[in-house]
Motif scaffolding. Structure first.
Motif, short mmCIF file in Angstrom:
data_model
loop_
_atom_site.label_atom_id
_atom_site.label_comp_id
_atom_site.label_asym_id
_atom_site.label_seq_id
_atom_site.Cartn_x
_atom_site.Cartn_y
_atom_site.Cartn_z
N ALA A 1 10.93 -4.47 6.76
CA ALA A 1 12.33 -4.13 6.96
C ALA A 1 12.49 -2.93 7.89
CB ALA A 1 12.99 -3.85 5.61
N ASP A 2 11.58 -1.96 7.79
CA ASP A 2 11.64 -0.79 8.68
C ASP A 2 11.10 -1.09 10.06
OD1 ASP A 2 12.66 0.73 6.60
OD2 ASP A 2 10.67 1.31 5.89
N ALA A 3 10.21 -2.09 10.18
CA ALA A 3 9.62 -2.40 11.48
C ALA A 3 10.53 -3.21 12.37
CB ALA A 3 8.30 -3.14 11.29
N PHE B 1 10.21 7.24 7.85
CA PHE B 1 9.95 6.19 6.86
C PHE B 1 8.89 6.68 5.90
CE2 PHE B 1 7.09 5.65 10.39
CZ PHE B 1 5.87 5.38 9.80
N THR B 2 8.76 5.98 4.81
CA THR B 2 7.73 6.30 3.80
C THR B 2 6.48 5.47 4.09
OG1 THR B 2 9.43 6.75 2.15
CG2 THR B 2 7.18 6.36 1.36
N PRO B 3 5.35 6.08 4.42
CA PRO B 3 4.15 5.30 4.74
C PRO B 3 3.68 4.47 3.55
CG PRO B 3 3.91 7.58 5.45
CD PRO B 3 5.13 7.53 4.58
N THR B 4 3.16 3.29 3.87
CA THR B 4 2.66 2.40 2.84
C THR B 4 1.45 1.64 3.37
OG1 THR B 4 3.21 0.50 1.43
CG2 THR B 4 4.25 0.60 3.58
N PHE C 1 5.89 -11.11 12.46
CA PHE C 1 5.71 -10.13 11.39
C PHE C 1 5.11 -8.87 12.03
CE2 PHE C 1 5.58 -14.33 9.49
CZ PHE C 1 6.46 -14.19 8.42
N TRP C 2 6.00 -8.00 12.50
CA TRP C 2 5.58 -6.87 13.32
C TRP C 2 4.66 -5.94 12.54
CZ3 TRP C 2 5.89 -7.40 18.21
CH2 TRP C 2 6.95 -8.09 18.80
N ALA C 3 5.00 -5.63 11.32
CA ALA C 3 4.19 -4.67 10.55
C ALA C 3 2.81 -5.23 10.25
CB ALA C 3 4.92 -4.30 9.27
N GLN C 4 2.73 -6.49 9.81
CA GLN C 4 1.42 -7.08 9.54
C GLN C 4 0.62 -7.25 10.82
OE1 GLN C 4 1.23 -10.56 7.06
NE2 GLN C 4 2.97 -9.92 5.79
N LEU C 5 1.28 -7.64 11.91
CA LEU C 5 0.57 -7.78 13.18
C LEU C 5 0.04 -6.44 13.65
CD1 LEU C 5 -0.28 -9.58 15.53
CD2 LEU C 5 1.96 -9.17 16.56
N VAL D 1 0.14 2.58 21.73
CA VAL D 1 -0.90 2.60 20.70
C VAL D 1 -0.43 3.40 19.49
CG1 VAL D 1 -3.30 3.21 20.19
CG2 VAL D 1 -2.68 2.37 22.47
N LEU D 2 0.19 4.54 19.75
CA LEU D 2 0.71 5.36 18.65
C LEU D 2 1.79 4.61 17.87
CD1 LEU D 2 0.95 8.05 17.13
CD2 LEU D 2 2.56 8.80 18.90
N TRP D 3 2.66 3.90 18.58
CA TRP D 3 3.72 3.14 17.91
C TRP D 3 3.14 2.00 17.08
CZ3 TRP D 3 8.38 4.41 16.72
CH2 TRP D 3 9.30 3.43 16.31
N MET D 4 2.06 1.38 17.57
CA MET D 4 1.42 0.32 16.80
C MET D 4 0.84 0.88 15.50
SD MET D 4 -1.89 -1.98 17.88
CE MET D 4 -2.96 -0.52 17.83
N VAL D 5 0.22 2.05 15.56
CA VAL D 5 -0.35 2.65 14.37
C VAL D 5 0.75 3.03 13.38
CG1 VAL D 5 -1.69 4.60 13.49
CG2 VAL D 5 -2.37 3.47 15.61
N LEU D 6 1.85 3.58 13.88
CA LEU D 6 2.96 3.94 12.99
C LEU D 6 3.59 2.70 12.35
CD1 LEU D 6 4.73 6.73 15.09
CD2 LEU D 6 3.24 7.03 13.11
N THR D 7 3.73 1.63 13.13
CA THR D 7 4.33 0.41 12.60
C THR D 7 3.45 -0.22 11.53
OG1 THR D 7 5.34 0.04 14.76
CG2 THR D 7 5.33 -1.82 13.25
N ALA D 8 2.13 -0.02 11.64
CA ALA D 8 1.23 -0.59 10.64
C ALA D 8 1.46 -0.01 9.25
CB ALA D 8 -0.22 -0.37 11.06
N PHE D 9 2.04 1.18 9.18
CA PHE D 9 2.28 1.82 7.89
C PHE D 9 3.73 1.68 7.44
CE2 PHE D 9 -1.46 3.95 9.52
CZ PHE D 9 -2.28 4.02 8.41
#
Length: 292
Positions: A58-60, A69-72, A256-260, A46-54
């Protein structure tokens, strides 16, 4: 002459109570550390999912994973641009409406099967339980034909009815156990005081089992919110729910890991908030009789 025996002087000082020091059990420390490791292991996805969302895409998708990484908020903007608002509102409406219907139907049924038992109570309980024995896959074809004949495909009210039927047996069984914990003498005392049956239930019984009702409602919310099979077969565009919407991020061009992850965070957030709000009553409700 009478002889007197000497008496010892009475002292008020008492001996100090020895302090007993408990030795620390090394096994307890190891068990605590092991419990923390297991808990972190369960929470880490769950923590990794939240981090990947930001992250950016390319970083995901790096190997090894990128930890710095720089959060976005780019992925959340892309998710809203993809039309997450409609599936989110559909899921909220179907979940809330079906839960309200389950409580309106389940509370009287559980009351009738516990404090005011009806004839052949065991048969009624078995009927409720038997509805959960039929696999959903075996019922989807006749349900699809019936819903198509009455013109209710891709309609949110279809999901409301199906979710109500899906959660009602569980709610009746749970709330019956809560009602059984209430002493019958309370109803007798209320009737002696001149209270009607509805007044007794509203003023005496329901306040006592409110933690159980909250626990039952939260479980129904979780089951309805996460339901996928009915939603993917009975809806298309207008009544699409969040679980169906999330599958749109898995295409032949890749994941699309980050969007998912961003969409998954938004999908999980309402249930997490509901659980956090009802956590006190949930614990009281589960200990009130639902696990007995």
């Amino acid at each position: 002459m009478a002889t007197t025996t000497p008496t010892r002087p009475v002292t008020t000082d008492s001996a100090p109570t020895p302090v007993i020091r408990r030795r620390r059990n090394p096994r307890g420390g190891l068990l605590t550390a092991f419990t923390w490791i297991i808990s972190i292991g369960f929470f880490f996805p769950v923590l990794w999912m939240v981090l990947t969302a930001f992250k950016k895409e390319a970083d995901a998708n790096t190997n090894p994973p990128t930890f710095l990484f720089t959060p976005t908020l780019e992925q959340f903007r892309n998710v809203f641009d993809a039309g997450i608002a409609t599936p989110l509102l559909n899921s909220v409406f179907a979940t809330v409406a079906s839960t309200i219907l389950v409580l309106l139907l389940g509370v009287p049924a559980a009351f009738a099967l516990s404090l005011r038992p009806v004839r052949k109570t065991s048969d009624a309980l078995f009927f409720f339980l038997s509805t959960k024995m039929l696999p959903i896959v075996a019922a989807i074809i006749p349900l699809y034909v019936i819903v198509g004949k009455i013109g209710m495909l891709d309609n949110i009210w279809t999901l409301v009815i199906l979710y109500t039927a899906m959660n009602l047996p569980i709610a009746v069984w749970m709330m019956r156990s809560f009602f059984l914990e209430v002493p019958k003498e309370l109803l007798e005392a209320a009737s002696i005081d001149g209270a009607s049956l509805w007044t007794s239930v509203r003023e005496v019984i329901l306040p006592l089992i409110s933690p159980g009702i909250a626990a039952t409602a939260l479980i129904c919310v979780i089951f309805s919110w996460n339901e996928f099979f009915f939603a993917v077969n009975m809806t298309a565009v207008n009544a699409q729910t969040m679980p169906v919407f999330l599958t749109g991020f898995m295409s032949g061009q890749g994941l699309f890991w980050a969007q998912l992850s961003a969409a998954s965070v938004l999908a999980a957030l309402p249930v997490v908030i509901a659980g956090w709000i009802a956590q006190n009553k949930l614990v009281r409700g589960l200990s009130f009789g639902a696990i007995k």
